[in-house]
Design a protein around this motif. Structure first.
Motif, short mmCIF file in Angstrom:
data_model
loop_
_atom_site.label_atom_id
_atom_site.label_comp_id
_atom_site.label_asym_id
_atom_site.label_seq_id
_atom_site.Cartn_x
_atom_site.Cartn_y
_atom_site.Cartn_z
N UNK A 1 -15.55 -10.71 11.58
CA UNK A 1 -15.34 -9.55 11.02
C UNK A 1 -13.84 -9.19 11.08
N UNK A 2 -13.30 -9.25 11.95
CA UNK A 2 -11.70 -9.43 12.11
C UNK A 2 -10.94 -10.18 11.16
N UNK A 3 -11.65 -11.59 10.59
CA UNK A 3 -10.90 -12.18 9.65
C UNK A 3 -11.10 -11.44 8.33
N UNK A 4 -12.47 -11.16 8.08
CA UNK A 4 -12.55 -10.21 6.84
C UNK A 4 -11.80 -9.34 6.70
N UNK A 5 -11.53 -8.42 7.65
CA UNK A 5 -10.85 -7.12 7.50
C UNK A 5 -9.26 -7.39 7.18
N UNK A 6 -8.83 -8.94 7.87
CA UNK A 6 -7.76 -9.06 7.83
C UNK A 6 -7.37 -9.36 6.41
N UNK A 7 -8.37 -10.15 5.73
CA UNK A 7 -8.15 -10.49 4.13
C UNK A 7 -8.15 -9.61 3.15
N UNK A 8 -8.75 -8.39 3.47
CA UNK A 8 -8.83 -7.47 2.44
C UNK A 8 -7.64 -6.32 2.65
N UNK A 9 -6.89 -6.22 1.40
CA UNK A 9 -6.05 -5.20 1.38
C UNK A 9 -6.56 -3.54 1.34
N UNK A 10 -7.76 -3.66 0.77
CA UNK A 10 -8.58 -2.08 1.02
C UNK A 10 -8.73 -1.73 2.21
N UNK A 11 -8.64 -2.65 3.17
CA UNK A 11 -8.96 -2.25 4.62
C UNK A 11 -7.94 -1.99 5.37
N UNK A 12 -6.88 -1.97 4.77
CA UNK A 12 -5.54 -1.79 5.50
C UNK A 12 -5.37 -0.27 5.67
N UNK A 13 -5.37 0.27 7.12
CA UNK A 13 -5.40 1.64 7.41
C UNK A 13 -6.88 2.26 7.51
N UNK B 1 0.88 -1.19 0.00
CA UNK B 1 0.08 0.02 -0.23
C UNK B 1 0.84 1.34 -0.05
N UNK B 2 0.62 2.01 -1.00
CA UNK B 2 1.47 3.42 -1.15
C UNK B 2 0.93 4.56 -0.06
N UNK B 3 1.83 5.47 0.35
CA UNK B 3 1.44 6.21 1.15
C UNK B 3 0.15 7.16 1.15
N UNK B 4 -0.08 7.39 -0.20
CA UNK B 4 -1.28 8.24 -0.82
C UNK B 4 -2.44 7.38 -0.26
N UNK B 5 -2.52 5.99 -0.56
CA UNK B 5 -3.63 5.28 -0.16
C UNK B 5 -4.03 5.19 1.28
N UNK B 6 -2.90 5.33 2.19
CA UNK B 6 -3.06 5.42 3.51
C UNK B 6 -3.79 6.72 3.98
N UNK B 7 -3.25 7.78 3.37
CA UNK B 7 -3.77 8.95 3.69
C UNK B 7 -5.32 9.21 3.19
N UNK B 8 -5.70 8.67 2.04
CA UNK B 8 -7.01 8.65 1.58
C UNK B 8 -7.90 7.84 2.49
N UNK B 9 -7.33 6.90 2.96
CA UNK B 9 -8.25 6.00 3.83
C UNK B 9 -8.28 6.60 5.40
N UNK B 10 -7.26 7.52 5.69
CA UNK B 10 -7.70 8.15 7.01
C UNK B 10 -8.54 9.19 6.84
N UNK B 11 -8.86 9.84 5.52
CA UNK B 11 -9.88 10.87 5.48
C UNK B 11 -11.17 10.41 5.27
N UNK B 12 -11.27 9.15 4.83
CA UNK B 12 -12.48 8.56 4.35
C UNK B 12 -13.23 8.33 5.79
#
Length: 63
Positions: free
Chosen positions: A33-45, A1-12
């Protein structure tokens, strides 16, 4: 995950989840729910807000 994606996730807006039920069912749902979040890359951050209500009695008895 790049830094821009992390910033966008924090603002959502945070993902909102509401769990209501007996303790064993609520714990199982939270575990899944914890397993689902752990498997999805788009939920990181991503921020997640979980409202948890434990009710040992059936809902009809609370009215």
């Amino acid at each position: 995950m790049n830094p821009l994606t992390r910033i966008v996730n924090r603002l959502r807006r945070p993902l909102r989840i509401r769990l209501v039920g007996p303790s064993h069912q609520t714990a199982a749902a939270l575990h899944g729910l914890a397993h689902m979040v752990n498997r999805r890359d788009d939920m990181n951050g991503r921020r997640i807000r979980i409202d948890l209500t434990i009710r040992e009695k059936p809902l009809e008895e609370w009215r």
